[in-house]
Design a protein around this motif. Sequence first.
Motif, PDB file in Angstrom:
ATOM      1  N   ARG A 185      -9.023  -2.840   4.332  1.00 26.08           N
ATOM      2  CA  ARG A 185      -8.031  -3.506   5.169  1.00 26.08           C
ATOM      3  C   ARG A 185      -6.599  -3.239   4.714  1.00 26.08           C
ATOM      4  NH1 ARG A 185      -8.955  -6.825   9.091  1.00 26.08           N
ATOM      5  NH2 ARG A 185     -11.095  -7.227   8.396  1.00 26.08           N
ATOM      6  N   PRO A 186      -6.295  -3.251   3.389  1.00 27.07           N
ATOM      7  CA  PRO A 186      -4.922  -2.897   2.980  1.00 27.07           C
ATOM      8  C   PRO A 186      -4.523  -1.490   3.414  1.00 27.07           C
ATOM      9  CG  PRO A 186      -6.092  -3.956   1.181  1.00 27.07           C
ATOM     10  CD  PRO A 186      -7.108  -3.681   2.239  1.00 27.07           C
ATOM     11  N   LEU A 187      -5.475  -0.546   3.379  1.00 31.51           N
ATOM     12  CA  LEU A 187      -5.179   0.813   3.841  1.00 31.51           C
ATOM     13  C   LEU A 187      -4.903   0.822   5.340  1.00 31.51           C
ATOM     14  CD1 LEU A 187      -7.924   2.823   1.892  1.00 31.51           C
ATOM     15  CD2 LEU A 187      -5.540   2.411   1.246  1.00 31.51           C
ATOM     16  N   ALA A 188      -5.616  -0.020   6.093  1.00 30.58           N
ATOM     17  CA  ALA A 188      -5.377  -0.112   7.535  1.00 30.58           C
ATOM     18  C   ALA A 188      -3.977  -0.637   7.820  1.00 30.58           C
ATOM     19  CB  ALA A 188      -6.432  -1.010   8.180  1.00 30.58           C
ATOM     20  N   TYR A 189      -3.565  -1.667   7.084  1.00 34.59           N
ATOM     21  CA  TYR A 189      -2.215  -2.196   7.274  1.00 34.59           C
ATOM     22  C   TYR A 189      -1.158  -1.174   6.860  1.00 34.59           C
ATOM     23  CZ  TYR A 189      -3.347  -6.992   8.589  1.00 34.59           C
ATOM     24  OH  TYR A 189      -3.764  -8.109   9.275  1.00 34.59           O
ATOM     25  N   GLY A 190      -1.421  -0.438   5.798  1.00 31.98           N
ATOM     26  CA  GLY A 190      -0.483   0.612   5.394  1.00 31.98           C
ATOM     27  C   GLY A 190      -0.370   1.695   6.449  1.00 31.98           C
ATOM     28  N   SER A 198     -10.131  -0.143  10.882  1.00 37.49           N
ATOM     29  CA  SER A 198     -10.093  -1.540  11.326  1.00 37.49           C
ATOM     30  C   SER A 198     -11.391  -2.026  11.946  1.00 37.49           C
ATOM     31  CB  SER A 198      -8.956  -1.719  12.350  1.00 37.49           C
ATOM     32  OG  SER A 198      -7.720  -1.344  11.800  1.00 37.49           O
ATOM     33  N   THR A 199     -12.169  -1.123  12.535  1.00 37.71           N
ATOM     34  CA  THR A 199     -13.327  -1.580  13.318  1.00 37.71           C
ATOM     35  C   THR A 199     -14.641  -0.883  12.987  1.00 37.71           C
ATOM     36  OG1 THR A 199     -12.898   0.011  15.100  1.00 37.71           O
ATOM     37  CG2 THR A 199     -11.806  -2.119  15.261  1.00 37.71           C
ATOM     38  N   GLN A 200     -14.608   0.350  12.492  1.00 38.39           N
ATOM     39  CA  GLN A 200     -15.841   1.122  12.351  1.00 38.39           C
ATOM     40  C   GLN A 200     -16.235   1.413  10.907  1.00 38.39           C
ATOM     41  OE1 GLN A 200     -17.593   1.965  15.248  1.00 38.39           O
ATOM     42  NE2 GLN A 200     -16.043   0.623  16.138  1.00 38.39           N
ATOM     43  N   THR A 253       0.824  -1.213   0.000  1.00 43.56           N
ATOM     44  CA  THR A 253       0.000   0.000   0.000  1.00 43.56           C
ATOM     45  C   THR A 253       0.857   1.261   0.000  1.00 43.56           C
ATOM     46  OG1 THR A 253      -1.657  -1.220   1.271  1.00 43.56           O
ATOM     47  CG2 THR A 253      -1.890   1.167   1.219  1.00 43.56           C
ATOM     48  N   LEU A 254       2.078   1.166   0.553  1.00 48.22           N
ATOM     49  CA  LEU A 254       2.925   2.344   0.689  1.00 48.22           C
ATOM     50  C   LEU A 254       3.320   2.907  -0.669  1.00 48.22           C
ATOM     51  CD1 LEU A 254       5.384   1.638   3.636  1.00 48.22           C
ATOM     52  CD2 LEU A 254       3.268   2.940   3.626  1.00 48.22           C
ATOM     53  N   SER A 255       3.139   4.199  -0.795  1.00 47.53           N
ATOM     54  CA  SER A 255       3.555   4.931  -1.993  1.00 47.53           C
ATOM     55  C   SER A 255       3.513   6.410  -1.653  1.00 47.53           C
ATOM     56  CB  SER A 255       2.626   4.635  -3.174  1.00 47.53           C
ATOM     57  OG  SER A 255       1.325   5.115  -2.910  1.00 47.53           O
ATOM     58  N   MET A 270     -13.079   7.123   2.433  1.00 44.79           N
ATOM     59  CA  MET A 270     -11.831   6.536   2.934  1.00 44.79           C
ATOM     60  C   MET A 270     -11.497   5.199   2.285  1.00 44.79           C
ATOM     61  SD  MET A 270     -11.654   7.334   7.003  1.00 44.79           S
ATOM     62  CE  MET A 270     -11.657   9.009   7.640  1.00 44.79           C
ATOM     63  N   THR A 271     -12.144   4.867   1.196  1.00 44.91           N
ATOM     64  CA  THR A 271     -11.815   3.625   0.507  1.00 44.91           C
ATOM     65  C   THR A 271     -10.670   3.817  -0.482  1.00 44.91           C
ATOM     66  OG1 THR A 271     -13.482   4.069  -1.199  1.00 44.91           O
ATOM     67  CG2 THR A 271     -14.166   2.764   0.710  1.00 44.91           C
TER      68      THR A 271
END
Length: 284
Positions: free
Chosen positions: A250-255, A240-242, A40-42, A54-55
Amino acid sequence: MISKNIASFIGLRFLGLCTIVVLAFILLVLIDIIWKGAGTLSWDFIFTVPRKGMTEGGIYPALVGTTMVTVITAKFSIPVGVATAVYLNEYASDNMFTKILRASIRNLAGVPSIIYGLFGVALFVEALRLGNSVVSSGLTLGLMTLPYIITATEEALRSVPHSHREGALALGATKWEAIKTIILPSAIAGITTGAILGVSRAAGETAPILFTGVTFYLRFPPDTLDSEFMALPYHLYILSTQHHAIEQVRPLAYGTALVLILLIVVLNIIAFIIRNKYAKELVK
């Protein structure tokens, strides 16, 4: 009866095993976050705002907000914490009041962060009328960080041999001159470590800023200290939760988690550089 050598051998191996287990869990968490978040990082992820609920988009407002709050936390907590520790260790008498004060400071380190958040609302948001803002959150996190910095600084000051103090005083230096030129430089490694660990913990807190200034979404980073802001920990919590499409983001959350970890790593690298700098100066 087990001999002392065998008992020592078993004890050392047990300690080593405990260390390996802890490091293994930390390594597993880091590998999982890096594996799922690295893609996801860039530059676009870091320097753009969230879009389409936020998607899509990035974390720029949250990154700027976290940086601003962390800077305020450090500017407030480090000078006040170090000054308090210097007074307690170098000037305060060893009496019952000082012992109660030290015990209170250590107990404050165990207070849940959400309590600091509620206290920040009462003091900074309501009483001082700073409102829900960057500065209210930074000062609240600063209060939460103070016990760690005070305790770490005191321990670092105690590690400086008394002969250093006596030598400086014997040469005609005042007590403050001895502290400023001899004791503090000798203890800077421990002070820096405690300060950075405290600030790093504050940078990852969610509960205190939840009550004092963080917001769900902003199109732009905060441009003043009296405005609301986005922050990486809260942004990660939402994703992650809301969020209404948790699997999609989820990939954005991990990033976001990976960026937060990298921010803390940078803080620790700064502490390492400062420690090395002062260590070389002391050797000279």
